[in-house]
Motif scaffolding. Structure first.
Motif, mmCIF file in Angstrom:
data_model
loop_
_atom_site.group_PDB
_atom_site.id
_atom_site.type_symbol
_atom_site.label_atom_id
_atom_site.label_comp_id
_atom_site.label_asym_id
_atom_site.label_seq_id
_atom_site.Cartn_x
_atom_site.Cartn_y
_atom_site.Cartn_z
ATOM 1 N N HIS A 22 0.859 -1.180 0.000
ATOM 2 C CA HIS A 22 0.000 0.000 0.000
ATOM 3 C C HIS A 22 0.898 1.234 0.000
ATOM 4 N N GLY A 23 0.703 2.106 -0.963
ATOM 5 C CA GLY A 23 1.523 3.305 -1.039
ATOM 6 C C GLY A 23 3.001 3.016 -1.197
ATOM 7 N N VAL A 27 2.730 -4.159 3.682
ATOM 8 C CA VAL A 27 1.858 -4.059 4.860
ATOM 9 C C VAL A 27 2.099 -5.266 5.759
ATOM 10 N N THR A 31 -1.100 -5.862 10.705
ATOM 11 C CA THR A 31 -1.742 -4.557 10.541
ATOM 12 C C THR A 31 -3.235 -4.678 10.272
ATOM 13 N N TRP A 33 -6.819 -3.695 8.733
ATOM 14 C CA TRP A 33 -7.393 -3.082 7.535
ATOM 15 C C TRP A 33 -8.818 -2.656 7.848
ATOM 16 N N ASP A 35 -12.120 -0.316 6.003
ATOM 17 C CA ASP A 35 -12.614 0.408 4.832
ATOM 18 C C ASP A 35 -11.660 0.282 3.654
ATOM 19 N N GLY A 36 -11.069 -0.891 3.492
ATOM 20 C CA GLY A 36 -10.245 -1.142 2.327
ATOM 21 C C GLY A 36 -8.846 -0.578 2.354
ATOM 22 N N ARG A 37 -8.387 -0.083 3.501
ATOM 23 C CA ARG A 37 -7.033 0.463 3.586
ATOM 24 C C ARG A 37 -6.387 0.034 4.888
ATOM 25 N N PRO A 38 -5.071 -0.102 4.907
ATOM 26 C CA PRO A 38 -4.386 -0.491 6.146
ATOM 27 C C PRO A 38 -4.186 0.706 7.058
ATOM 28 N N TYR A 39 -4.273 0.472 8.369
ATOM 29 C CA TYR A 39 -3.944 1.493 9.365
ATOM 30 C C TYR A 39 -2.625 1.089 10.003
#
Length: 201
Positions: A22-23, A27, A31, A33, A35-39
């Motif tokens: 991611h980015g 990841v 970690t 996830w 709403d479809g994105r990792p925090y």
């Protein structure tokens, strides 16, 4: 920042090749996830426990080897255990290279995550917005790996009362930022000190 851009070019360990990216960053398996994105920095509680109990690397999920890296803060020393699972040395090196909290690029914990996330990770939410703590890397062997349990049998983390092969500083604690009120008081004191002395008599 230039340092952050350079860190993205760091190659992750080969054992982490199957992990999502991611980015431009790999990841970690632990970690969370949402709403479809990792925090990044927010760990799935179930995966954290699985890693600690089964001696899995929190980054790549593979079994830990003969050298186990732990990320230790002063707060961990105070309670006698680290709640973050261990890592392979190569996985820890990658994490330090790309994580702004571990390598000192970031001086404060980020703001609290969304409420749905915060309910799952109360520890992360409790540090939100605070100055970054000092972080050290400890390297231990499997014989020194012992799980810390709470009175109710819950898995707290990995005990720190164990022989350590190597302790390596990762970053120093960040200095607390002055509030506007404190900054104004400091400026007033400096102004007073710069006033010419009154003649006596």
């Amino acid at each position: 920042m230039p340092q952050a851009r350079r860190s993205r070019a760091v190659r992750p360990p080969a054992r982490a090749a199957a992990l999502p990216r991611h980015g431009g960053l790999t990841v970690p398996w632990i970690t969370g996830w949402f709403d479809g994105r990792p925090y990044f920095g927010v760990n799935f509680p179930v995966r954290r426990v699985q890693c600690v109990v089964h001696r899995l690397c929190q980054f790549c999920r593979q079994p830990l080897g003969r050298r186990i890296g732990l990320v230790v803060r002063p707060a961990d020393l105070a309670v006698g255990y680290v709640d973050e699972p261990g890592m392979h040395p190569a996985c820890l090196d990658y994490a330090v290279a790309v994580c702004p909290m571990l390598n000192g690029t970031m001086d404060r914990y980020r703001a609290a995550p969304p409420a749905a996330v915060a309910r799952l990770v109360a520890l992360t939410a409790s540090r939100a917005g605070l100055p970054a703590e000092a972080y050290d890397a400890w390297y231990i062997t499997p014989s020194g790996y012992h799980v810390a349990y709470g009175p109710d049998g819950s898995v707290l983390g990995i005990r720190l009362d164990t022989p350590v092969l190597l302790k390596k500083p990762l970053r120093a604690a960040a200095r607390p930022r002055l509030t506007e009120e404190h900054a104004a008081r400091q400026r007033a004191v400096i102004d007073l000190e710069q006033l010419p002395a009154r003649p006596e008599g």
